[in-house]
Design an enzyme around this catalytic site. Structure first.
Site, PDB file in Angstrom:
ATOM      1  N   GLU A 272       0.711  -1.032  -0.194  1.00 14.13           N
ATOM      2  CA  GLU A 272       0.560   0.383  -0.179  1.00 14.13           C
ATOM      3  C   GLU A 272       0.507   1.251   0.117  1.00 14.13           C
ATOM      4  O   GLU A 272       1.464   1.309   1.167  1.00 14.13           O
ATOM      5  CB  GLU A 272      -0.644   0.155   1.128  1.00 14.13           C
ATOM      6  CG  GLU A 272      -2.065   0.774   1.059  1.00 14.13           C
ATOM      7  CD  GLU A 272      -2.611  -0.283   0.528  1.00 14.13           C
ATOM      8  OE1 GLU A 272      -3.065  -0.053  -0.902  1.00 14.13           O
ATOM      9  OE2 GLU A 272      -3.527  -1.550   0.697  1.00 14.13           O
ATOM     10  N   CYS A 306      -2.024   9.103   2.467  1.00 13.58           N
ATOM     11  CA  CYS A 306      -1.582   8.058   0.958  1.00 13.58           C
ATOM     12  C   CYS A 306      -2.778   8.571   0.081  1.00 13.58           C
ATOM     13  O   CYS A 306      -2.335   9.548  -0.973  1.00 13.58           O
ATOM     14  CB  CYS A 306      -1.074   7.190   1.565  1.00 13.58           C
ATOM     15  SG  CYS A 306      -2.715   6.542   1.825  1.00 13.58           S
TER      16      CYS A 306
HETATM   17  P1  NAP Z   1       8.921   4.387   5.258  1.00 18.97           P
HETATM   18  O1  NAP Z   1      10.286   4.840   5.179  1.00 18.97           O
HETATM   19  O2  NAP Z   1       8.195   3.830   3.849  1.00 18.97           O
HETATM   20  O3  NAP Z   1       8.162   3.731   6.155  1.00 18.97           O
HETATM   21  C1  NAP Z   1       7.211   2.632   5.774  1.00 18.97           C
HETATM   22  C2  NAP Z   1       7.590   1.479   7.255  1.00 18.97           C
HETATM   23  O4  NAP Z   1       8.869   0.822   6.621  1.00 18.97           O
HETATM   24  C3  NAP Z   1       7.850   2.260   8.110  1.00 18.97           C
HETATM   25  O5  NAP Z   1       7.464   1.228   9.290  1.00 18.97           O
HETATM   26  C4  NAP Z   1       9.723   2.394   8.053  1.00 18.97           C
HETATM   27  O6  NAP Z   1      10.406   1.773   9.297  1.00 18.97           O
HETATM   28  C5  NAP Z   1       9.624   0.581   7.374  1.00 18.97           C
HETATM   29  N1  NAP Z   1      10.691   0.701   6.853  1.00 18.97           N
HETATM   30  C6  NAP Z   1      11.823   1.625   6.166  1.00 18.97           C
HETATM   31  N2  NAP Z   1      12.568   1.298   5.509  1.00 18.97           N
HETATM   32  C7  NAP Z   1      12.668   0.152   5.286  1.00 18.97           C
HETATM   33  C8  NAP Z   1      13.202  -1.376   4.692  1.00 18.97           C
HETATM   34  N3  NAP Z   1      14.464  -0.897   4.214  1.00 18.97           N
HETATM   35  N4  NAP Z   1      12.714  -2.726   5.316  1.00 18.97           N
HETATM   36  C9  NAP Z   1      11.723  -2.600   6.036  1.00 18.97           C
HETATM   37  N5  NAP Z   1      10.821  -1.959   6.143  1.00 18.97           N
HETATM   38  C10 NAP Z   1      11.271  -0.541   5.872  1.00 18.97           C
HETATM   39  O7  NAP Z   1       8.374   5.535   4.916  1.00 18.97           O
HETATM   40  P2  NAP Z   1       8.465   7.377   5.951  1.00 18.97           P
HETATM   41  O8  NAP Z   1       9.825   6.940   6.168  1.00 18.97           O
HETATM   42  O9  NAP Z   1       7.719   6.566   7.371  1.00 18.97           O
HETATM   43  O10 NAP Z   1       7.584   8.057   4.976  1.00 18.97           O
HETATM   44  C11 NAP Z   1       8.286   9.109   3.850  1.00 18.97           C
HETATM   45  C12 NAP Z   1       7.429   9.247   2.711  1.00 18.97           C
HETATM   46  O11 NAP Z   1       6.968   8.200   2.760  1.00 18.97           O
HETATM   47  C13 NAP Z   1       6.317   9.963   3.152  1.00 18.97           C
HETATM   48  O12 NAP Z   1       7.093  11.620   2.896  1.00 18.97           O
HETATM   49  C14 NAP Z   1       5.257   9.528   2.590  1.00 18.97           C
HETATM   50  O13 NAP Z   1       5.932  10.144   1.113  1.00 18.97           O
HETATM   51  C15 NAP Z   1       5.227   8.009   2.129  1.00 18.97           C
HETATM   52  N6  NAP Z   1       4.245   7.361   3.143  1.00 18.97           N
HETATM   53  C16 NAP Z   1       2.996   6.877   2.094  1.00 18.97           C
HETATM   54  C17 NAP Z   1       2.406   6.957   3.281  1.00 18.97           C
HETATM   55  C18 NAP Z   1       0.975   5.737   2.778  1.00 18.97           C
HETATM   56  O14 NAP Z   1       0.080   5.352   3.333  1.00 18.97           O
HETATM   57  N7  NAP Z   1       1.225   5.704   1.528  1.00 18.97           N
HETATM   58  C19 NAP Z   1       2.313   6.270   4.979  1.00 18.97           C
HETATM   59  C20 NAP Z   1       3.486   6.728   5.470  1.00 18.97           C
HETATM   60  C21 NAP Z   1       4.967   7.276   4.145  1.00 18.97           C
HETATM   61  P3  NAP Z   1      10.895   3.551  10.480  1.00 18.97           P
HETATM   62  O15 NAP Z   1       9.921   4.345  10.110  1.00 18.97           O
HETATM   63  O16 NAP Z   1      11.194   2.872  11.537  1.00 18.97           O
HETATM   64  O17 NAP Z   1      12.088   3.577   8.806  1.00 18.97           O
END
Ligand code: NAP
Ligand code: MG
Length: 499
Positions: A272, A306
């Site tokens: 997602e 999102c």
């Molecule tokens: P993200 O880096 O994709 O994080 C989402 C989840 O994945 C978090 O639990 C994160 O852990 C984990 N994660 C990160 N790198 C990973 C890896 N290599 N392997 C496994 N799990 C991993 O998103 P974010 O840093 O929170 O936000 C960055 C951007 O993502 C936002 O600015 C937005 O564009 C997008 N986002 C989209 C949604 C959505 O609902 N579609 C929601 C949030 C963010 P940690 O955070 O603990 O590192």
């Protein structure tokens, strides 16, 4: 830590953050094997809320093995569906009974206004758990006719839908409690076991949910909760050979990494991901409603949604009026800590996210966009960004193409139905769109042409547990919610009997 400003959170929330929070592994709350911890941060003050255990590879291994044992254990795998339903309903009752505490923790940890945390996050979670509980008793296969050409033989064929097994569930920081429920409830309804990793920025409500899961009476090991960073804890979980399926919500970049890593061992995977959803306002729309709707579509949850309506397209003849209306609403919003009584817009979740959003705003300006309102940080403490509206951005402007995940809107005019269909689809994403119009023919023609998982008409950001949710294109893989969520957590087994 426990300062006077947290009085609005209530006694139960303050009690929860008064101690270090640990990992839930095999029904026990434990420290990380190597003793590591990290801080939960209040985004309104930048101060520490409490310490959290940071799970390392040993903890991941123990959690996955606990989930495996629980999956194979007859107490869970042969539990009657009606008893799984009852456990989920019990959990929903417990979440409801703890509404004040959970809303307080969510508001503090994410920065969202308390009244929204209560209605959207906690109440939404209760409703979702109750809805999914009902699916536990409604999983079904099919009977099928076959045409196998063996003389004098008859066959009986049917399919079973069976739980996939041990699932790794990785969730983002924008709706931490609700996302935990969206992941856990369908998995538990069908009889899977889970290891859940909340985002490191927002662990509190997932940990409290873990306590309520225990109180509801789920067997030990059925749900394990690991806190820690994605690059270490999350990556170790995704790579673990004991995982049968990964369910992920977050950024498209990380989603692609996870998808590729899942393919190494053909783990099942659902993703997602991000979006850049258009809000389309036709000249015939009820403009007052549409303007308020467009503002809510981008500013709700500080734009950290999102499906945020981050691209606004208004028909040429009403464009100026729509932009002025949305800008007026943006200017009127009261910024403050989520737990302050009159707050309408809270801080962004983290310093990192604030810097990202401010960088996008700078890029938008540098590339020639015009800032109608906002465009800067708000105040000097806390991760606040002014609600911002851009116009005059070219079709290749970074702010029009990339997901910003903050209160930043890019508005552009359109001329015709062909024009707007092309503009709406001119994106690598395809999560959602909204159309604001009273012209049924326009609405239906456009709905068919928009490449997005959800199209809203005269509303935006409305979700329901019974409605499939997910993305076209780079917005994801698979659909959550409704019957589709049951398919995500089950495998089809074909049974063919010669009779
Ligand atoms: P993200 O880096 O994709 O994080 C989402 C989840 O994945 C978090 O639990 C994160 O852990 C984990 N994660 C990160 N790198 C990973 C890896 N290599 N392997 C496994 N799990 C991993 O998103 P974010 O840093 O929170 O936000 C960055 C951007 O993502 C936002 O600015 C937005 O564009 C997008 N986002 C989209 C949604 C959505 O609902 N579609 C929601 C949030 C963010 P940690 O955070 O603990 O590192
Ligand atoms: Mg936090």
């Amino acid at each position: 830590m426990q300062t006077a400003q947290y009085s609005a959170l209530g006694e139960a929330a303050r009690r929860f953050i008064a101690e270090k929070r640990r990992l839930l592994i095999d029904g026990q709350w434990v420290d990380a094997a190597d003793g590591k911890t990290f801080a939960a941060i209040d985004p309104a003050t930048e101060g520490e809320i409490c310490q959290l255990a940071e799970a390392g590879p040993d903890d991941v291994d123990r959690a996955v093995k606990a989930a495996r044992r629980a999956f194979e254990d007859s107490k869970w795998s042969r539990m009657r569906p009606a008893d799984r339903e009852r456990l989920l309903l019990k959990l929903a009752d417990l979440v409801e009974a703890n509404t004040d505490q959970l809303a307080g923790l969510e508001s503090l940890d994410v920065g969202k206004p308390l009244f929204l945390a209560r209605i959207i996050d906690v109440h939404g979670t209760v409703e979702f758990l109750r809805y999914m509980a009902g699916w536990a008793t409604k999983v079904e296969g099919r009977t099928l006719d076959v045409s196998i050409g063996i003389p004098n033989a008859e066959f009986q064929a049917y399919t079973l839908r069976q739980p996939i097994g041990v699932v790794a569930q990785i969730i983002p920081w924008n709706f931490p409690l609700a996302m935990a429920a969206w992941k856990l409830a369908p998995a538990l309804a069908v009889g899977c076991t889970a290891v859940l990793k909340p985002a490191e920025q927002t662990c509190l409500t997932a940990l409290r949910l873990g306590e309520l899961i225990q109180e509801a009476g789920f067997p030990a090991g059925v749900v394990n909760i690991l806190t820690g960073p994605g690059e270490t804890t999350g990556a170790a979980l995704v790579a673990h050979p004991g995982i049968d399926k990964i369910a992920f919500t977050g950024s498209t970049g990380v989603g692609k990494l996870i998808g590729k890593s899942a393919m190494d061992s053909l783990k099942r995977v659902s993703l997602e991901l991000g979006g850049k959803s258009p809000v389309i306002i036709a000249a015939d729309a009820d403009l007052d409603q549409a303007i308020q709707g467009a503002a809510d579509a981008i500013f709700f949850n500080q734009g950290q949604v999102c499906t945020a309506g981050s691209r606004l397209y208004a028909e040429q003849s009403v464009f100026d009026r729509v932009v002025a209306g949305v800008a007026d609403i943006a200017k009127s919003l009261k910024l403050g800590a989520g737990y302050a009584p009159d707050t309408q817009l809270g801080p962004l979740v983290s310093g990192e996210q604030m810097e990202r959003v401010l960088h996008y705003i700078d890029t938008g300006r540098r590339e020639g966009g015009e800032v109608v309102t906002g465009g800067a940080r708000h105040g000097g403490q806390g991760y606040f960004v002014q609600p911002t509206v851009f116009t005059n951005c070219g079709p290749n402007a970074t702010v029009l193409r990339e997901e910003i995940f903050g209160p930043v809107l890019v508005a552009s005019p359109y001329r015709s139905v062909d024009d707007i269909a092309a503009l709406a689809n001119d994106t690598s994403y395809g999560l959602a769109a909204s159309i604001w119009s009273n012209n049924l023919s326009f609405v239906h023609r456009l709905t068919k042409r928009i490449k997005a998982g959800t199209v809203w008409v005269n509303c935006h950001n409305f979700v329901d547990p019974n409605l499939p949710f997910g993305g076209f294109k780079q917005s994801g893989l698979g659909r959550e919610n409704g019957r589709d969520a049951i398919d995500l957590y089950t495998e089809t087994k074909t049974v063919l009997m010669k009779i």
